[in-house]
Scaffold this active site. Sequence first.
Site, short mmCIF file in Angstrom:
data_model
loop_
_atom_site.label_atom_id
_atom_site.label_comp_id
_atom_site.label_asym_id
_atom_site.label_seq_id
_atom_site.Cartn_x
_atom_site.Cartn_y
_atom_site.Cartn_z
N ARG A 70 -0.18 4.42 -0.40
CA ARG A 70 -0.94 5.65 -0.19
C ARG A 70 -0.39 6.49 0.97
O ARG A 70 0.17 5.96 1.92
CB ARG A 70 -2.41 5.32 0.08
CG ARG A 70 -3.14 4.82 -1.14
CD ARG A 70 -4.54 4.36 -0.80
NE ARG A 70 -4.53 3.17 0.05
CZ ARG A 70 -5.62 2.56 0.47
NH1 ARG A 70 -6.82 3.03 0.15
NH2 ARG A 70 -5.53 1.47 1.23
N ASP A 97 0.86 -1.19 0.00
CA ASP A 97 0.00 0.00 0.00
C ASP A 97 0.89 1.23 0.00
O ASP A 97 1.61 1.49 0.96
CB ASP A 97 -0.91 0.00 1.23
CG ASP A 97 -2.02 1.04 1.16
OD1 ASP A 97 -1.87 2.01 0.39
OD2 ASP A 97 -3.02 0.90 1.89
#
EC number: 3.5.4.25
Length: 199
Positions: A128, A126
């Site tokens: 983000r 991930d």
Amino acid sequence: MRLRRVTEARLPTLWGNFLIVGFEENFTGHNHIALIYGNITGSDPVLTRIHSECLTGDALFSSRCDCGFQLKTALHCITEEKRGILIYHRQEGRNIGLLNKIRAYALQDNGADTVEANQCLGFAPDERDFTICADILKLLRVKKIRILTNNPKKVEILNKSCINITERVPLIVGRNPENSRYLDTKASKLGHLFYSYHK
């Protein structure tokens, strides 16, 4: 502050009339939006959804993920609450970009799960950056929220960014045969919290 508030307008939707507010990152020029419903001022926590961009799920109705289902449900929940915020976090494909996301789909078609596919492409599971969303909330002068999410990482990062989260509200929708492995991987490898499923 790494971004600035640029513009705003009325946005009528199937769920009601929102205020759409545009933000631009100072160094990259990347933009994000917030949809605001009702009066978000005051001391009561504001129901908030941070929704990461998913073109395939949000606009093309893909059943490979739960993103589109979550977007629609979040907008419904916010309007039912009569006040709230949806931040549309423009970091497509857990921030690997649209074309890499399609490459990841191809790897998944050949047996990889979502985490393995990202790693095969040289990315973290991930990528983000949720601190951008904390900055958006601060620009909106919102410091206390109830967050619609199954992702405890969002809660942790926002808390560290001085956003007071009074409640995590589960958002468990849209499970189907096409995304069941995707959801199971989010739970087992990314720590997402799924207590029950409903359509």
